[in-house]
Structures are given as C-alpha cells and as structure tokens.
Enzyme design. Structure first.
Site, PDB file in Angstrom:
ATOM      1  CG  ASP A 100      -2.136   0.802   1.118  1.00  6.37           C
ATOM      2  OD1 ASP A 100      -2.111   1.786   0.363  1.00  6.37           O
ATOM      3  OD2 ASP A 100      -3.133   0.465   1.782  1.00  6.37           O
ATOM      4  CG  ASP A 201      -4.066   6.275   0.662  1.00  7.66           C
ATOM      5  OD1 ASP A 201      -5.028   5.591   1.049  1.00  7.66           O
ATOM      6  OD2 ASP A 201      -3.802   7.409   1.099  1.00  7.66           O
ATOM      7  CD  GLU A 243      -8.531   5.349  -0.795  1.00 16.42           C
ATOM      8  OE1 GLU A 243      -9.334   5.199   0.138  1.00 16.42           O
ATOM      9  OE2 GLU A 243      -7.392   5.869  -0.641  1.00 16.42           O
ATOM     10  CG  HIS A 317      -7.709   0.364   5.518  1.00 11.38           C
ATOM     11  ND1 HIS A 317      -7.752   0.056   4.177  1.00 11.38           N
ATOM     12  CD2 HIS A 317      -7.278   1.646   5.585  1.00 11.38           C
ATOM     13  CE1 HIS A 317      -7.370   1.099   3.469  1.00 11.38           C
ATOM     14  NE2 HIS A 317      -7.066   2.081   4.302  1.00 11.38           N
ATOM     15  CG  ASP A 318     -10.075   3.907   5.032  1.00  8.94           C
ATOM     16  OD1 ASP A 318      -9.473   4.022   6.121  1.00  8.94           O
ATOM     17  OD2 ASP A 318      -9.587   4.267   3.948  1.00  8.94           O
TER      18      ASP A 318
END
Length: 541
Positions: A100, A201, A243, A317-318
C-alpha cells in the site's frame, strides 16, 4: 522487462491490516513475522495475493498512511529482512505481496518535508505545496478530509502548506519533476524486491490544482499516471489498483482501459455511499435500498465491460464490517447473511478483495464512549459535531455504524485469551472471539470460511465468471437481486434474498437448473426464499 500476463483477472486478493493481523513479539501490535506465520491459513483459503496496509516507518498519526521513510519498515512491524522473508515465503505458496503506497502526501516527519521547512532556497521546499495567506486568512477555503482548513501556517516561512488529511500529512507537489523522479526511484526499489504490485492510496488527488480548489480528478492526473506506468510498474508483471473516491464508470475507464497504460483497476465507492443521506457526510445515515445497490453494481458491470476492469469489495480498513452494515450480525443470521453477500459479489466480473476476518464473519465493535476510539477521523468528527450541537448518543451511533475502527480490531484466531492475536495487550480491543474465530470456522465444514474458499476455487475454474457478459434480472421483488453471466452457450444465474424475511421470487421458466454451484442453505431451491438465501447455478436456456 516483462509482458503483463493479467494474472490478476482471475485472482482473489486478501487485504491485511498488519497492525491487527498477528503479533509475534508480545507488544500487542501485529507484525510481518505474524503474516509469515499465517501463510498456510491464507493458502488454504486460496487467495492469490496479499495487499498489506502500510508497514513503512511512520509516526502513525493516521495508522501508517503518513509515511516518514518509504524504504524503511516501521519498527513495530519488524525489519526489511522480515519483509524480504515474507515476499519469499509467500511466493513459495503461490501468493504475491502487494504494498500500500501513499504518494499523495508524506508524513511531516519525512526527511523531504524537514528539508522543505528550511525555506524556498532548499531543493525539497518545492516537493510540497506552499502558498501565501490572504491577510491573516489561509490562501482559500479548501477543507481537509478530516475536517477544518486544508492549510497549515508556518510562521518561520510566513507561508501555508496544503494538507488534505491531517496537518501531519503535507501534500506532495506533483508538478515538481524532481519529486516525481524521487518517487519513481522508490517504487522501482520495491518492484526490484519482487512485490506483486501496488495499491495506490487516494491516487485521484495527485492532479490537484489547489488555487482553483480542484482536488479530485485534476487535468494532469492521467498524464502523471501514464508517466508512473512508463517509469515504474509498466515494466513488471504486477497489479495496480488506485483508490478513487470520485470515480464514475467513465473516469474508471481512463484509469483501467488497457491501451491507456495507467492502472489495472481502481476502487470506486459509489455502492459504499448508498447508506448516507444525499449531499451529506458518511455519518449521516440512511437505510440501504437493495435495488439501488443492485442498479449501481449492474451499471459498473455493464459500463466497464471490455473497457476497463472492476474491483469487487465489501470491506476494507476504512469501512465498517459488511455483515453488521448490510447483513445481519445477530447469531441466527450472521453467517447465512455473510454467505449471501459473498455469493452476490463473487460471481461478478472483476477482481474480488477479501478483508481480513471477512471470511469468518467478523462484525462491528460497538463503543459507548469516545475514549474507546483510536481512529483520527472519528475523533475529529466527534469534536466537530459536539460543537455543532449533536448529542453524544447521535455521534456515537454514527461512529458505531461507520467508524473506521470497526475494521481495525485484531483478527480473531481462537477462543483463548486475546484470541491468539497476541500474548501482550492488544493495541485495540478484541471482539467476541469466543463466538467468532478462525479455529471454530475451520472446524465447521458449513462455515462462512468454506463458502469463501469455494467461491475462490470457482473463479479459477469457470471462465464465465471472468469473461462472461452481465445482465441484471428483474425479480419483481425489491428484496431479491438477480443477474446472469453468459459465455458462449453457457449461462450462470445468481439469485439472492437481501433481507431477513422470507421472500417469493418468480424465476424465468426458461432457466432450468443444470448444475448447482453454491447455495447457502441445505435445502431444495424453490420460489420461496428463506432469509438471506442465495445461490448460483448453471442453467439451461
């Protein structure tokens, strides 16, 4: 230099939040050695790649998404030797490691930013975005995604730097060619180590034009990505996923249409925003309409077919745990609703992502007080809404529904103390591991784990899943969703009851079941669907 094999089109990717996966040294924080220890489990599940949330050196203002050194492993996770071991051991199991990468911003403790603070004469100053204020005010009204102004004043320089997240996450200046070259060098460092790709990201923010208050989808965004492709991963057989919170199908085509040489796919979040009030923030809740969800998924399936590639996911994870969000997390229907959600998603075209614990049916972790919350976004929202007059109960309800900590509580491996995650004190409290854990799931052949295992196996076996066309089917019932996939003479039918009540459905008599692929009930398929019933069949037409 390698020609891309597009291996990721048949792959299933498993996301690990390393901080919460497996601790091996008793400090209560998961580490790289812990992932190595659990590779057999991941191989048993059948996944092809592991996406690791950031394990770089970081002050952890935003749990690692504030990187202070791109080429050093954070001490809490281990060493670079541990990472090398993980890459090698995973490869032995046929599993690739995806890292990531955050290239929209760094930590303010990164050496580049520390140099930038020395002033405009320093070559690193222009690696970041600086502007003069307007009198005593910031340069403009840009807001941080975590609330408040997106500008931070530095008195010694009489200037502001831009941050779209935390003040400790200054945004990089992508207009600076030297900065981009530094990123290419760093990315190639990782590619040479043999990683399987990058998750990028908030990549849709790198083309920002702050003076015009443009943050997402700036005019140079795709030019920057094409340069990135040429200078780095375009020379390797890897997967790249961006993302992109602001993507539409048309925008996603720009990212992922193969001849454009940008990314393999993007994460789009249109379906994720369907349970918030229109025009409001994610905390302003509304009930999900299953038909609206189905329309969104169908749109993306149809609009990207042959023009790009979909990523398929419920969790990360969000995001809150999907069973608590759109399934049913009480004891009776937890697993059957989890199976329904998995079956609905995994027969679509695209690359599925499984978030750690999703495969055993982990659920949200409700709290009663803000003191129990670690997540910076939730804490910022609490402060803002308290000042705006929201009640404590209203704010906590929103955090329990949508807060990021829900996904970040440690993985539940067994019933014993601390769920087999750590011998120390876990960095974030554990859920009810005596009810939900890996050991229990593996011992029950009807568990959710084996549904995921079978779905992964079917994707590798059936070309219709990755190559077939998609068509939505009208069920004449707002709670029942259905679609068909077709390839040549073969037709695959998926039907799911997206509710906790029995539902009637009329299946086209032309669809005669030829082969049952998967079913989340041990009963005959009829026109009366049990709560959360779901199945996929090959049919004769």
């Amino acid at each position: 230099m390698k020609e891309n094999s597009n291996w990721w089109k048949k792959a299933v990717i498993y996301q690990i939040y390393p901080r919460s996966f497996q601790d091996t040294n008793g400090d209560g924080i998961g580490d790289l050695k812990g992932i190595v220890e659990r590779l057999d489990y991941l191989a048993l599940l059948g996944v092809d790649a592991l996406w690791l949330s950031p394990v770089f050196e970081s002050p952890n203002e935003d749990n690692g998404y504030d990187i202070s050194n791109y080429e050093k492993i954070g001490a809490e996770y281990g060493t670079m030797a541990d990472m090398d071991e993980l890459i090698a051991k995973a490869k032995e199991q046929g599993i690739r490691i995806i890292i990531d990468l955050v290239v929209n911003h760094t930590s303010d403790e990164h050496q580049w930013f520390q140099e930038a603070l020395k002033g405009p004469e320093n070559i690193f100053h222009d690696f970041y975005i600086w502007r003069k204020g307007i009198g005593a005010l910031p340069p403009n009204n840009l807001k941080s995604n975590f609330g408040g102004s997106a500008w931070c004043y530095v008195p010694d320089l009489d200037a502001y730097y831009l941050y779209l997240h935390s003040k400790k996450q200054p945004d990089l200046n992508w207009e600076n060619e030297d900065m981009r070259e530094a990123l290419w060098k760093m990315m190639n460092f990782w590619l040479e180590k043999g990683i399987g790709g990058f998750r990028l990201d908030v990549i849709d923010l790198i083309g920002k034009i702050p003076d015009q208050e443009i943050t997402k989808n700036g005019p140079k965004l795709h030019e920057f990505l094409q340069e990135m492709n040429v200078k780095t991963f375009g020379n390797y057989d890897v997967v790249t996923v961006g993302e992109t919170w602001g993507a539409t199908p048309e925008i996603a085509q720009l990212y992922s249409e193969e001849t454009r040489n940008e990314l393999s796919m993007v994460f789009q979040f249109e379906h994720i925003n369907l349970d918030k009030q229109a025009g409001k923030r994610k905390w302003d809740l509304k009930k999900l309409d299953p038909q609206e969800l189905h329309r969104v998924f169908s749109k993306w399936q149809i609009d990207l077919a042959g023009k790009g590639w979909n990523s398929l996911f419920w969790n990360n994870h969000d995001l809150p745990r999907i069973i608590s969000r759109w399934g049913n997390d009480d004891k009776e229907y937890r697993e059957v609703s989890g199976k329904m959600l998995a079956i609905y998603l995994h027969f679509m075209q695209g690359t599925p992502y499984i978030y750690q614990g999703e495969e055993i049916g982990m659920v949200n972790y409700p709290v009663s007080d803000i003191g129990e919350i670690d997540d910076i976004e939730s804490r910022r929202m609490y402060q803002e809404r308290s000042l705006q007059g929201y009640s404590n109960e209203e704010i906590i309800n929103s955090i329990n529904a949508k807060g990021r900590d829900n996904a970040r509580h440690p993985m539940q491996w067994e019933e014993e103390e601390n769920a087999g995650f750590t011998t120390g004190t876990p960095w974030l409290k554990l859920g009810e591991a005596q009810k939900i854990n890996v050991k229990k799931a593996l011992s029950d052949k009807n568990s959710l784990f084996y549904t995921y295992q079978k779905l992964i196996s079917l994707r590798k076996k059936l070309s219709i899943i990755t190559e077939g066309t998609y068509q939505s089917i009208d069920t004449n019932n707002p709670q029942v969703l259905s679609y068909v996939r077709q390839l040549g003479q073969e037709t695959l039918l998926v039907v799911v009851n997206f509710s906790e009540n029995e539902q009637m459905v009329t299946i086209d008599p032309e669809f005669q079941i030829k082969e049952l692929l998967i079913h989340n009930y041990d009963q005959k398929i009829t026109q009366s669907l049990s709560p959360y019933e779901a199945f996929a069949v090959i049919v004769k037409t």
